[in-house]
Motif scaffolding. Structure first.
Motif: not given
Ligand SMILES: Cc1ncc(COP(=O)(O)O)c(C=O)c1O
Length: 400
Positions: A96, A250, A269
């Protein structure tokens, strides 16, 4: 693939019987199941670990060491990236944008020492600011461009509000702008399809909603794949190269990994397998992490009121963001009270003879909230506790 033997209430209650409640645990057998499943589901892509959903240096290391396809970390704050780099982790993508001067300068120092830490941008102003400090610090900073992957269908906005860089044309213009600046380089692209990765399509008792979401997802997946392909083509045509094109999460591995232009996916996640990730059609995570709260009151027959427990997930509020009673099976929250800050009543119908002082095992809903509430995770394996590891909170860290 299914995670085989389901844990019973007695297995966890016996193994953890000496621990004061509340406590959080990590089932290492289930974690290893999830790791294998994620590797299988991500084809041959590199997998970047989303630390926001892990929040423990030891767990990050544990995963990274298990396969060379786990290739780096997606951090959720610049300060976190600094802390992880100081602990020896490398290839850190800050997922971010960062604005804080002190953080940018701290990262400049680490990059000068040879660390790979990549900044995220989606605005010319981000680029200018990073380039400005890079020049001052006399270091070349790697940059990743975040491209919006939301879909507009039938007047409905299906996605998140993050990057304003939407079209292929806008992305090409931004990439050219980055390349035109001294002291920065284009290291990667990211197009995160939150509406696929983060939206369940198999929620119990919601057949109609599931059908609509499945349809929207199918349409959106097609559009995203075309957009990423076109972008990669346009950049190649202009001789613009980059190390990675990151996508997914995920909940989208099955579709993201089909795209040749994507060479790395992000997963967070899926390692702990929190409750929200039970409602996806295409995969099943093992419930690897959870916590126990103690029964301290018996307000009426069949209701067991526990101490603590209300660790809700982030995002638009709804009952899906509440933690879920897990074991003993047959436990549920009361609609009127949910999970409370200090008291959580649990309705239970089943064979266990629950009493004051007994645990109820809960699963958190989303991702990072568990490790923000506990300093340690107690590791469970083969019927017993095999260790204790620190969470970020246990390290004394609290980033956002
Ligand atoms: C930029 C970004 N990529 C990937 C993910 C995937 O994360 P997760 O596997 O925890 O859902 C997120 C989760 O919000 C994210 O903000």
């Amino acid at each position: 693939m299914s995670y085989g033997d389901k844990r019973t209430y007695r297995q966890y209650a016996n193994a953890f019987s000496q621990l004061p409640m509340p406590y959080a645990y990590l089932d290492l057998e289930y974690l290893r199941y999830n790791i294998t499943d994620i590797l299988n589901r991500s084809g041959q892509k590199q997998v970047r670990i989303a630390s926001k959903s892990i929040r423990s240096v030891s767990v990050l290391r544990y995963i990274l060491e298990r396969d060379c396809r786990f290739s780096g970390v997606m951090c959720y704050s610049a300060q976190e990236a600094v802390c992880l780099a100081e602990r020896g982790l490398d290839d850190l993508l800050i997922g971010y944008p960062v604005w804080n001067e002190e953080s940018i300068r701290a990262i400049c120092c680490l990059i000068k020492q040879g660390k790979t830490i990549v900044f995220m941008v989606d605005d010319v102003k981000h680029v200018d600011r990073i380039a400005y400090f890079a020049r001052e610090e006399q270091v070349v900073l790697p940059i990743c461009l975040d491209i919006d992957m939301s879909t507009q269908l039938y007047g409905l906005y299906f996605g998140v509000r993050r990057s304003p860089v939407r079209s292929v044309g806008e992305a090409v213009t931004m990439a050219e702008y980055i390349l035109s600046q001294p002291f920065i380089r284009l290291e990667g692209l990211m197009g995160y399809e939150a509406q696929i990765a983060g939206v369940g399509d198999h929620t119990p008792k919601q057949a109609l909603k599931n059908m609509i979401i499945t349809y929207l997802k199918r349409r959106s997946i097609e559009e995203i794949a075309n957009k990423r392909l076109e972008l990669a083509y346009e950049l190649k045509k202009r001789d613009i190269h980059f190390r990675f094109f990151n996508g997914g999460g995920t909940g989208s591995l099955h579709s993201t990994c089909k795209e040749d232009v994507i060479n790395e996916v992000t997963v967070g996640s899926g390692f702990y397998g929190p409750a929200l990730f039970d409602s996806y059609r295409d995969f099943q995570c093992a419930p690897a992490a959870g916590y126990a709260i103690e029964i301290v009151r018996l307000p009426k027959e069949g209701v067991f009121t526990c101490h603590g427990g209300g660790y809700t997930g982030s995002g638009a509020t709804g009952t899906d963001k509440l933690p879920q009673p897990y074991l003993p099976l047959g436990s549920r929250l009361l609609a009127q009270e949910g999970a409370g800050e200090v008291q959580t009543p649990i309705m239970y119908k089943g064979e266990e003879r629950l009493q004051l002082g007994d645990p109820v095992f809960m699963r958190h809903s989303k991702a990072g909230e568990l490790c923000e509430r506990f300093k340690t995770l107690h590791c469970y394996e083969y019927g017993q506790i095999t260790g204790q590891i620190k969470t970020y909170r246990g390290e004394g860290w609290c980033f956002v």
